[in-house]
Write an enzyme that holds these catalytic residues in place. Structure first.
Site, PDB file in Angstrom:
ATOM      1  N   GLU A 280      -6.032 -64.569-115.106  1.00  0.00           N
ATOM      2  CA  GLU A 280      -7.194 -64.299-115.908  1.00  0.00           C
ATOM      3  C   GLU A 280      -6.747 -64.160-117.060  1.00  0.00           C
ATOM      4  O   GLU A 280      -6.884 -62.552-118.124  1.00  0.00           O
ATOM      5  CB  GLU A 280      -7.667 -62.824-115.476  1.00  0.00           C
TER       6      GLU A 280
ATOM      7  N   GLU B  88      -9.754 -67.271-103.912  1.00  0.00           N
ATOM      8  CA  GLU B  88     -10.863 -65.904-103.644  1.00  0.00           C
ATOM      9  C   GLU B  88     -11.615 -65.917-103.926  1.00  0.00           C
ATOM     10  O   GLU B  88     -12.128 -65.526-103.761  1.00  0.00           O
ATOM     11  CB  GLU B  88     -10.812 -64.939-105.018  1.00  0.00           C
TER      12      GLU B  88
HETATM   13  C1  GLA Z   1      -8.865 -60.764-108.994  1.00  0.00           C
HETATM   14  C2  GLA Z   1      -7.533 -60.692-108.254  1.00  0.00           C
HETATM   15  C3  GLA Z   1      -7.496 -60.606-106.958  1.00  0.00           C
HETATM   16  C4  GLA Z   1      -8.242 -59.284-106.642  1.00  0.00           C
HETATM   17  C5  GLA Z   1      -9.651 -59.772-106.792  1.00  0.00           C
HETATM   18  C6  GLA Z   1     -10.333 -58.722-106.076  1.00  0.00           C
HETATM   19  O1  GLA Z   1      -9.591 -61.591-108.799  1.00  0.00           O
HETATM   20  O2  GLA Z   1      -6.963 -61.936-108.920  1.00  0.00           O
HETATM   21  O3  GLA Z   1      -6.216 -59.928-106.801  1.00  0.00           O
HETATM   22  O4  GLA Z   1      -7.040 -58.407-107.054  1.00  0.00           O
HETATM   23  O5  GLA Z   1      -9.559 -59.595-108.024  1.00  0.00           O
HETATM   24  O6  GLA Z   1     -10.132 -57.170-104.995  1.00  0.00           O
END
Ligand code: GLA
Length: 392
Positions: free
Chosen positions: A158, A265
């Site tokens: 991020e 994710e």
């Molecule tokens: C982000 C992080 C993850 C997790 C998600 C939501 O996407 O990369 O590790 O913390 O948020 O929990």
């Protein structure tokens, strides 16, 4: 009972078994075995195997794992000079025992990183050299410990803002733009064989994606070998964000840079968005809270079908890009595990995943198994422009 009737009954019973039980038993990883890895983010009760049935589900359906929290800086390096590998060691051992592709998540991030990392003895942001030293020590120690065992790392998580600029994290402020190059160099030095990834959310949004594309090009120009970009894939049912077209474009744009794409994710939020709950009128507030948490007991059948259709349309895009996509990882095993029960509002009942709270496959799971068994459509290669509209 005569022989004939017995035989008919046996046939009928096996047909029933075939149509009812067997489809549910097909493993997700097998349904997509020629396409990409199927991963899941795991928590301690699963990889310590204290929850035996959840551990079994993980082993049955997934061939890759990501650590939901156990490799984040706050867990693994909670204080200066003190590392805690108790969770991470078990996570890696679980993956090895079950011959899974083991992911490291994540080395450099602004969140879930203890505040001491970003403070000197006066509580101020450390100088560049000090921050680089902290970064190097962390990456070298963690990646070095699992050298040859953790196969791919989300090195930076991020780093790009919504407008495509670099996010103003303490890493950027203390070190400058080359903090990213440094992070990848330290990771590569600690395990030259490991795949190195850049991971972010919202890259389906063109403005943010343009920033990520610039970033990947800069890293490549600096001699860093980025193996893949991770699209986090925190998607929504409401508002259909992102559309299949947007997902398709994001995958195509990164593939054109010569990197693979992973969905790292994946979940699909079914709940309404946050609105003003701070109404002074208590009964109005209660009504609004009900609206925001509409399924406290179970997800209605109609919603299950919508969720299934949403997963199917997203996976149809992934399948068309199976040459470019190496892995699709779900962010949690069952609905009970999901972070979306507590975000962006604490204490709701969310249903974003493929298994319900009892670990039973949901209609969305069945739809993906069906899709996995269906004949494949034409592939999109990295060079070819996308023609997704043909498909829908
Ligand atoms: C982000 C992080 C993850 C997790 C998600 C939501 O996407 O990369 O590790 O913390 O948020 O929990």
């Amino acid at each position: 009972m005569n022989h004939f009737i017995f035989k008919i009954k046996l046939l009928a019973a096996s047909w029933l078994l075939w149509v009812t039980v067997l489809p549910a038993q097909t493993a997700l990883k097998d349904a997509f075995q020629n396409d990409f890895l199927i991963g899941v983010a795991v928590n301690q009760s699963q990889f310590f195997e204290t929850d035996k049935s959840e551990a079994a589900l993980v082993k049955t359906h997934f061939n890759s794992i990501s650590p939901e929290n156990d490799l984040k800086w706050e867990r693994i390096h909670p204080e200066p000079g003190r590392f805690d590998f108790s969770g991470a060691d078990r996570y890696v051992a679980f993956g090895e025992t079950n011959k899974m592709f083991i992911i490291g998540h994540t080395l450099i991030w602004h969140s879930q990183t203890p505040s001491w990392v970003f403070q000197d003895t006066n509580g101020r942001l450390p100088k560049r050299d000090e921050m680089l030293a902290r970064m190097r020590e962390h990456i070298t120690t963690v990646v070095g410990r699992y050298r040859g065992r953790i196969m791919g790392w989300d090195v930076v998580n991020e780093a790009v803002d919504e407008d495509g600029s670099l996010r103003a994290t303490p890493w950027l402020k203390a070190i400058g733009e080359d903090y990213l190059v440094k992070a990848y160099q330290f990771a590569h030095a600690a395990d030259p064989e490991a795949e190195l990834y850049y991971n972010d959310y919202g890259l389906e949004n063109p403005e943010k994606r343009a920033g990520a594309v610039r970033l990947i090009k800069k890293l490549q120009a600096a001699g860093i070998k980025i193996s893949a970009v991770g699209l986090q894939g925190h998607y929504k049912l409401r508002s259909n964000f992102p559309s299949p077209q947007e997902v398709d474009e994001a995958i195509s744009d990164f593939a054109r840079l010569g990197v693979k794409v992973m969905i790292t994710e994946l979940d699909v939020d079914v709940l309404p968005s946050e609105r003003d709950t701070l109404n002074a009128d208590v009964s109005a507030r209660a009504r609004s809270e009900d609206r925001l948490n509409p399924f406290p007991k179970r997800l209605p059948a109609g919603m299950q079908q919508k969720l299934a259709a949403r997963y199917a349309e997203i996976f149809a895009v992934f399948l068309r890009h199976r040459d470019n996509i190496t892995r699709v990882t779900f962010w949690g095993l069952t609905d009970a595990d999901s972070w979306l029960n507590d975000w962006p509002i604490v204490g709701r009942t969310s249903y974003p995943l493929l298994f319900d709270r009892a670990g039973r496959p949901k209609p969305a799971f069945e739809r993906l198994i069906e899709l996995g068994k269906s004949p494949r459509m034409a592939k999109v290669s990295a060079a070819q422009p996308s023609e997704i509209s043909e498909k829908f």
